[in-house]
Design a protein around this motif. Sequence first.
Motif, PDB file in Angstrom:
ATOM      1  N   MET A  32       0.836  -1.196   0.000  1.00 31.62           N
ATOM      2  CA  MET A  32       0.000   0.000   0.000  1.00 31.62           C
ATOM      3  C   MET A  32       0.873   1.248   0.000  1.00 31.62           C
ATOM      4  N   PRO A  33       0.332   2.414  -0.407  1.00 30.50           N
ATOM      5  CA  PRO A  33       1.122   3.648  -0.464  1.00 30.50           C
ATOM      6  C   PRO A  33       1.750   4.021   0.878  1.00 30.50           C
ATOM      7  N   THR A  34       2.907   4.640   0.797  1.00 29.68           N
ATOM      8  CA  THR A  34       3.618   5.065   2.001  1.00 29.68           C
ATOM      9  C   THR A  34       3.657   6.577   2.167  1.00 29.68           C
ATOM     10  N   GLY A  35       3.486   7.329   1.100  1.00 28.41           N
ATOM     11  CA  GLY A  35       3.674   8.768   1.165  1.00 28.41           C
ATOM     12  C   GLY A  35       4.995   9.168   0.543  1.00 28.41           C
ATOM     13  N   PRO A  36       5.304  10.459   0.540  1.00 34.90           N
ATOM     14  CA  PRO A  36       6.464  10.945  -0.214  1.00 34.90           C
ATOM     15  C   PRO A  36       7.795  10.667   0.461  1.00 34.90           C
ATOM     16  N   LEU A  37       8.830  10.552  -0.374  1.00 31.66           N
ATOM     17  CA  LEU A  37      10.200  10.639   0.113  1.00 31.66           C
ATOM     18  C   LEU A  37      10.519  12.125   0.196  1.00 31.66           C
ATOM     19  N   VAL A  38      10.646  12.652   1.392  1.00 30.63           N
ATOM     20  CA  VAL A  38      10.702  14.106   1.519  1.00 30.63           C
ATOM     21  C   VAL A  38      12.103  14.648   1.743  1.00 30.63           C
ATOM     22  N   GLY A  39      13.109  13.815   1.729  1.00 34.32           N
ATOM     23  CA  GLY A  39      14.454  14.358   1.859  1.00 34.32           C
ATOM     24  C   GLY A  39      15.350  13.489   2.704  1.00 34.32           C
ATOM     25  N   ALA A  40      16.537  13.999   2.949  1.00 32.10           N
ATOM     26  CA  ALA A  40      17.562  13.202   3.617  1.00 32.10           C
ATOM     27  C   ALA A  40      17.210  12.867   5.061  1.00 32.10           C
ATOM     28  N   THR A  41      16.262  13.603   5.676  1.00 32.33           N
ATOM     29  CA  THR A  41      15.896  13.304   7.056  1.00 32.33           C
ATOM     30  C   THR A  41      14.990  12.088   7.142  1.00 32.33           C
ATOM     31  N   ASP A  42      14.384  11.703   6.051  1.00 39.67           N
ATOM     32  CA  ASP A  42      13.568  10.497   5.999  1.00 39.67           C
ATOM     33  C   ASP A  42      14.240   9.486   5.085  1.00 39.67           C
ATOM     34  N   SER A  43      14.067   8.220   5.386  1.00 40.24           N
ATOM     35  CA  SER A  43      14.580   7.190   4.499  1.00 40.24           C
ATOM     36  C   SER A  43      13.621   6.015   4.513  1.00 40.24           C
ATOM     37  N   LEU A  44      13.738   5.213   3.508  1.00 36.74           N
ATOM     38  CA  LEU A  44      12.921   4.014   3.405  1.00 36.74           C
ATOM     39  C   LEU A  44      13.853   2.836   3.212  1.00 36.74           C
ATOM     40  N   GLN A  45      13.773   1.876   4.107  1.00 40.04           N
ATOM     41  CA  GLN A  45      14.633   0.697   4.036  1.00 40.04           C
ATOM     42  C   GLN A  45      13.798  -0.511   3.620  1.00 40.04           C
ATOM     43  N   GLN A  46      14.338  -1.286   2.677  1.00 41.44           N
ATOM     44  CA  GLN A  46      13.671  -2.481   2.208  1.00 41.44           C
ATOM     45  C   GLN A  46      14.682  -3.616   2.106  1.00 41.44           C
TER      46      GLN A  46
END
Length: 201
Positions: A24-38
């Motif tokens: 399901m959707p996660t929302g935006p990648l908004v910059g270096a302060t947020d990350s997404l790990q897979q």
Amino acid sequence: GSNGIQYTPAGVASGDEEYSVRTMPTGPLVGATDSLQQSIDFRFTDNASQALIGMGIGEEESYMLLQAGSNGLGDFNISTYNQDGLSDPVVTALGTLTPSSVQNWFRLALTLTSTGNDVTIAGRLFDLGADGTGTPSLVYDVTTTVTNPGVATSSALSPGYRVFSAQDSIATDTTYIDNFSLVPEPGSFALAACGALLAGL
């Protein structure tokens, strides 16, 4: 443990088959302060076939993947697949490695962050041994930047993976996948769910 999910192309006739899953959707990648790990564990069972697993993030028209593929010669080719929704997809080769056995279990792991229209992919490939229970051994490490405004600015991104097999009359590969993991950090993605949906990522 189990062998995970088994994917086997139907028959050995010439042609390609692909299986894709996204969450399901996660929302935006908004910059270096947020990350997404897979991360995802996988195993190719036929050294002579050309099979590929890719993992990444995207939406309906724009997406990107980090890919690990068997070239049928005992090697892995590492590449990115970038579809920006405006032009033809671009596959960029990053490198080739020769593991102790292509038929071992492996873990593909990546971290995604964005700056402007660019998304930085930090990817690692670990060898987990013949039965997948060995201590993870890092065999490949790469960081690359991909320009994709659709992904970098989207408000409805879907992480996921795909399995691809190029069939021929010699070999039909069975691919096992297991332990798909998704960790948004620091949590601002507002992950809705991790139920797998068949889709065209």
